[in-house]
Design an enzyme around this catalytic site. Structure first.
Site, PDB file in Angstrom:
ATOM      1  CD  GLU A   8      67.751  65.761  20.872  1.00 25.22           C
ATOM      2  OE1 GLU A   8      67.498  64.372  21.084  1.00 25.22           O
ATOM      3  OE2 GLU A   8      66.999  66.555  22.068  1.00 25.22           O
TER       4      GLU A   8
ATOM      5  CE  LYS B  86      66.209  61.731  18.694  1.00 18.62           C
ATOM      6  NZ  LYS B  86      66.389  62.310  20.078  1.00 18.62           N
TER       7      LYS B  86
ATOM      8  CG  ASP C  74      58.622  66.727  24.272  1.00 15.56           C
ATOM      9  OD1 ASP C  74      59.423  67.503  24.395  1.00 15.56           O
ATOM     10  OD2 ASP C  74      58.605  65.629  24.440  1.00 15.56           O
TER      11      ASP C  74
END
Ligand code: BGC
Length: 766
Positions: free
Chosen positions: A490, A602, A360
């Site tokens: 994911e 996702k 991230d």
């Protein structure tokens, strides 16, 4: 239904009315932090209702022994846990010997919480009717100082409204705390010392296994109607706790207040043996300054942060509140002062996402810090990974890679992998690509190339080695393939040829080779040092080149799009709009196997690649991919809507871009994913910033210049932000009919507006 109890306000997060069901969510949303420590918005006084207690210290973690159903070779021994640290905020309150506890009061009226983002403090006030019928008004203000990041300050004020009474405050420190998230229900802390000296108190503890030593400390002052009062305190100690009680008889309507100065000193910054000494120093200074002056300093320090980082939005208070909340939380989490620290996905607002650092940081956070702070801050974030390079090589070695190949961890506190679900730990290898992308992004934005010869090239070489070894030649396809991976999405594991991963692998190798050439040509000494250190020979580089040149990418002729992975079109492709509300979010309502078999994505995956490498694809191509993937993306990762918002804006679909913007900026405030009580999504908050600056502002770096293609959402009158570009500060204001630029100082700056060069002197209109 998303939650909607937060009052719209431009500068504050406000909750009105007490509702026990909301306590844990509000504890997340009203969290405070100062980059070095953080605190969920737990009540100071005792509370017997549901609560999630959380005090956190940056960098201090516990290696919680891995617990899995089926052990797989290569798993890390432990999962690094962010620790609930000793409690420094506690102040029990008793009135005429009855404990104040909002869960047992007959009535709670006028309850208001405010997180004042402009000035950096949290305030809670209420009137409570206690079981003994005493009616008390309480106002509790607290902050974590960003001037002295070892210090927290509380002013807790009580007024008994319907009687004269004895008010007893019992401020305490508690080292006997536990984590919610503990694999074996073990204690993570050991208390070493509980002490008082005059009216100061100390608890010295250490984390088990990692042996971080932490001194938690406090001192209190009492005042009556704002005048200092000398009150004798009564000390009580247990094995883990110390408290000092102050009882005062007050008349009806008098305001009695306790100021508590408290916090942590750790052996990350002091020697183990001098923690009490260090705490005394902080306390002596803090009590001399007093609450009012410290709060004033806090306001001034936040004013400075806002001066550079603020984004103003005129005409849409919810959007304004959203972006400020995001900017505020990012600054509460990481201020860039300490290169040992990083930005945890939940910051200091919860325990989940145990470790501190994920991809991230490189993929989402660096642009925000790069543009709103001194560029050294982004360099520190890159240096953090360079400092972990040897550990990343060990990590790859454990998995069978050789020759100095590196696999950066999915989650880490200290460079070691500390994540253990095979489909992520072993398979989500795309994270390695983000490490290199961040270097590229940093150089592109700052023009500070020095990082590459000093550190970056070694990182790139180790990662290129990894990709070359991880790919294999498929005779069938006559191409190199990458098998058994998990992409950013994911909701699919162990897939072959995830387009995003393959694309990054190819790009990383090519970018590494380009930089080897550049350093060879321009930095002879560094080149010699690096070649010597890495034993890199031209034959090896040629092998990498062969892999990059012949990488396989799944593609559908029928749809004209790259496929997320091999076989993607075997799935039944049905848009998310066909799901019922009850089914969403699917990760809370569907079995895992149903999710894996479905087409639902996702988070941005192929589109994440289109975001990173925008220049590699035409707008027409982006449109095709966006139209294919957007309808089947569920955005159940907070990192997703921002990418879609930026791309929708680029495609001129402003309504959609705006919807995604609201979703990313108010994800936590409105609790879109029904989980805010576990903590806020800090890293995706940087994505919110990108949605405005890169999405609506259209900011890019083009041939060394800042370029803008501004678009104003219909709901707004104007918006403005500042960018620190190569040590010059540019201010941009985007209105309905014009865009205005100004630059600080006397040096002009050339920017591109809708492709045309403009020299910004001071204030120029277009
Ligand atoms: C996302 C990952 C991310 C992690 C931490 C997960 O839900 O899928 O991409 O790194 O959260 O934010």
């Amino acid at each position: 239904m998303n939650q909607d109890y937060i009052k719209p306000d431009a500068w504050s997060i406000i909750e009105e009315g007490f509702d026990a069901k909301r306590v844990e969510s509000s504890e997340s949303l009203f969290s405070i932090g100062n980059g070095a420590m953080g605190q969920r918005a737990n009540f100071e006084e005792q509370y017997s209702g549901d609560t999630f207690q959380g005090s956190y210290i940056a960098g201090v973690f516990y290696p919680d022994k891995t617990k899995v159903g089926w052990w797989k070779n290569g798993y890390p021994e432990y999962f690094a846990k962010v620790l609930n640290a000793p409690n420094w905020i506690g102040i029990n309150v008793a009135i005429n010997e009855e404990a104040l506890d909002l869960n047992t009061c007959k009535e709670v009226k006028d309850f208001v919480r405010e997180l004042n983002m402009k000035e950096g403090f949290h305030r809670r006030s209420f009137v409570a009717v206690m079981p003994n019928d005493l009616e008390v008004r309480v106002t509790a203000t607290r902050f974590l100082s960003i001037v002295n990041d070892e210090l927290g300050v509380i002013n807790y004020e009580v007024e008994v409204l319907n009687a004269d009474a004895v008010v007893k405050f019992t401020p305490y420190l508690d080292g006997g705390i536990t984590n919610r998230d503990a694999n074996w229900e073990e204690r993570f802390w050991q208390t070493l010392e509980v002490n008082t000296e005059n009216d100061q108190a100390f608890v010295v503890s250490k984390t088990l296994k990692t042996e971080y030593h932490v001194g938690t400390y406090m001192q209190s002052q009492i005042s009556l109607d704002d005048e200092k009062l000398q009150v004798e305190g009564e000390v009580e100690k247990t094995e883990d706790q110390v408290s000092i009680s102050y009882a005062v008889k007050v008349n009806r309507g008098e305001r009695i207040a306790l100021q508590k100065y408290a916090g942590y000193v750790t052996d990350m910054n002091h020697s183990k043996d001098s923690l009490v000494e260090a705490a005394k120093n902080v306390l002596d200074k803090a009590t001399t300054s007093g609450f009012a002056k410290l709060l004033q300093e806090q306001k001034e320090a936040w004013a400075q942060i806002w001066e550079m980082a603020d984004i103003t939005i005129d005409g849409d208070v919810k959007a304004q509140q959203g972006i400020r909340f995001n900017i505020f939380q990012l600054n509460q989490t990481y201020l860039g002062k300490d290169e040992r620290l990083n930005i945890g996905p939940k910051g200091f607002t919860g325990e989940k996402y145990g470790g501190s650092t994920y991809w991230d940081t490189e993929a989402y956070c660096i642009p925000f810090y790069m543009a709103t702070k001194d560029q050294q801050v982004a360099r520190n974030l890159l240096t953090y990974r360079y400092n972990h390079l040897e550990k990343a090589k060990e990590n790859a070695q454990k998995l069978g890679f050789t020759n100095g190949a590196a696999l950066y961890p999915m989650v880490t506190m200290n460079g070691e992998e500390s994540h253990n679900e095979w489909e992520i730990t072993f398979e989500e290898i795309h994270r390695n690509g983000a490490m290199v992308f961040a270097i590229y992004n940093y150089v592109r934005f700052t023009d500070d190339y020095s990082y590459v010869p000093e550190m970056g090239l070694e990182v790139m070489i180790a990662i290129a080695r990894f990709w070359q070894q991880r790919a294999n030649f498929s005779k069938d396809k006559n191409k190199y393939v990458i098998l058994g991976v998990t992409g950013p999405n994911e909701y699919e594991n162990n897939v072959n040829n995830n387009w995003y991963t393959n694309y990054l692998a190819k790009w990383c190798i090519e970018y590494c080779i380009e930089n080897i050439e550049k350093i060879k040509a321009n930095y002879a000494e560094d080149y010699a040092r690096i070649m010597d250190k890495t034993n890199l020979e031209s034959e090896e580089i040629a092998k990498w080149g062969e892999v990059a040149e012949n990488m396989y990418f799944p593609y559908s002729e029928e749809f004209g799009v790259y496929l997320q992975q091999d076989g993607f079109l075997d799935k039944e492709i049905k848009p998310v709009s066909t799901l019922t509300k009850k089914q969403r979010p699917i990760n809370q309502n569907w079995s895992w196997d149903r999710i894996l078999r479905s087409c639902y994505i996702k988070q941005a995956d192929v589109l994440q690649g289109f975001y990173f490498f925008e220049d590699h694809f035409s707008e027409e191509n982006l449109k095709k991919h966006f139209d294919f993937y957007e309808p089947i993306t569920v955005h159940e990762s907070s990192l997703s809507p921002c990418v879609h918002s930026i791309q929708a804006a680029k495609l001129g679909r402003m309504e959609q871009a705006y919807t995604f913007y609201l979703r990313t900026s108010r994800l936590d405030l409105d609790d879109y994913n029904h989980e805010v009580k576990e903590g806020c999504h800090i890293t995706s908050m940087a994505g919110t910033w990108m949605s405005i600056v890169e999405g609506f502002g259209g900011m890019r770096v083009v041939e060394g210049k800042l370029s803008f293609t501004p678009q104003l959402p219909e709901q707004w009158n104007s918006f403005s932000f500042k960018i620190n570009f190569r040590n010059q500060i540019l201010k941009i204001n985007i209105g309905k009919n014009e865009t205005t630029f100004s630059v600080d100082g006397n040096e002009p700056m050339t920017v591109l507006l809708n492709g045309e060069a403009i020299e910004v002197q001071n204030t120029i209109k277009s």
